[in-house]
Design a protein around this motif. Structure first.
Motif, PDB file in Angstrom:
ATOM      1  N   VAL A 286       2.391   2.455  10.551  1.00  0.00           N
ATOM      2  CA  VAL A 286       1.451   2.702   9.459  1.00  0.00           C
ATOM      3  C   VAL A 286       1.804   4.007   8.743  1.00  0.00           C
ATOM      4  CG1 VAL A 286      -0.964   3.206   8.920  1.00  0.00           C
ATOM      5  CG2 VAL A 286      -0.414   1.372  10.489  1.00  0.00           C
TER       6      VAL A 286
ATOM      7  N   ARG B 141       1.628  -2.192   6.855  1.00  0.00           N
ATOM      8  CA  ARG B 141       0.291  -1.794   6.424  1.00  0.00           C
ATOM      9  C   ARG B 141      -0.646  -1.714   7.633  1.00  0.00           C
ATOM     10  NH1 ARG B 141       1.022  -5.656   1.674  1.00  0.00           N
ATOM     11  NH2 ARG B 141       1.304  -4.228  -0.065  1.00  0.00           N
ATOM     12  N   ASP B 142      -1.805  -1.118   7.428  1.00  0.00           N
ATOM     13  CA  ASP B 142      -2.830  -1.035   8.470  1.00  0.00           C
ATOM     14  C   ASP B 142      -3.558  -2.369   8.497  1.00  0.00           C
ATOM     15  OD1 ASP B 142      -4.719  -0.274  10.296  1.00  0.00           O
ATOM     16  OD2 ASP B 142      -5.843   0.989   8.917  1.00  0.00           O
TER      17      ASP B 142
END
Length: 108
Positions: free
Chosen positions: A44, A64-65
């Motif tokens: 992340v 991505r988170d």
């Protein structure tokens, strides 16, 4: 010593060994979970840093988170937004800021 007593002692030793192995395996699971969270945080952080630098989406690494179970703000140490990418003259800008005199010498 009777055979029944010997069998009881062997059974107790076996239970102790199995219990110890179970306790050690539980500790490994905690360490593995912590390592998994740190790897997630690293991915992340890399993605966010490259996004802040303006790297095109097709060339970014990391991810991505996406995991709602991990609170990135709390569980990822040092996670902060990255600064923008520097141009090719950035080292000179740091060595000779605009407010400095022209005859300032910088030794590297």
């Amino acid at each position: 010593m009777k055979q029944q007593t010997k069998n009881g002692l062997w059974a107790a030793a076996l239970v102790a060994i199995i219990g110890t192995m179970g306790a050690l395996a539980g500790h490994d699971a905690e360490a593995e979970q912590e390592q998994t969270v740190m790897q997630y945080c690293e991915g992340v952080a890399v993605f966010a840093a490259e996004e802040a630098r303006g790297v095109p989406l097709s060339k970014r690494s990391g991810h991505r988170d996406w995991d709602d179970n991990i609170n990135v703000a709390e569980q990822c140490p040092g996670m902060r937004p990255a600064g923008p990418a520097l141009d090719e003259y950035a080292p000179a800008q740091y060595a000779m800021p605009d407010a400095s005199t022209d005859n300032q010498l910088v030794q590297f």
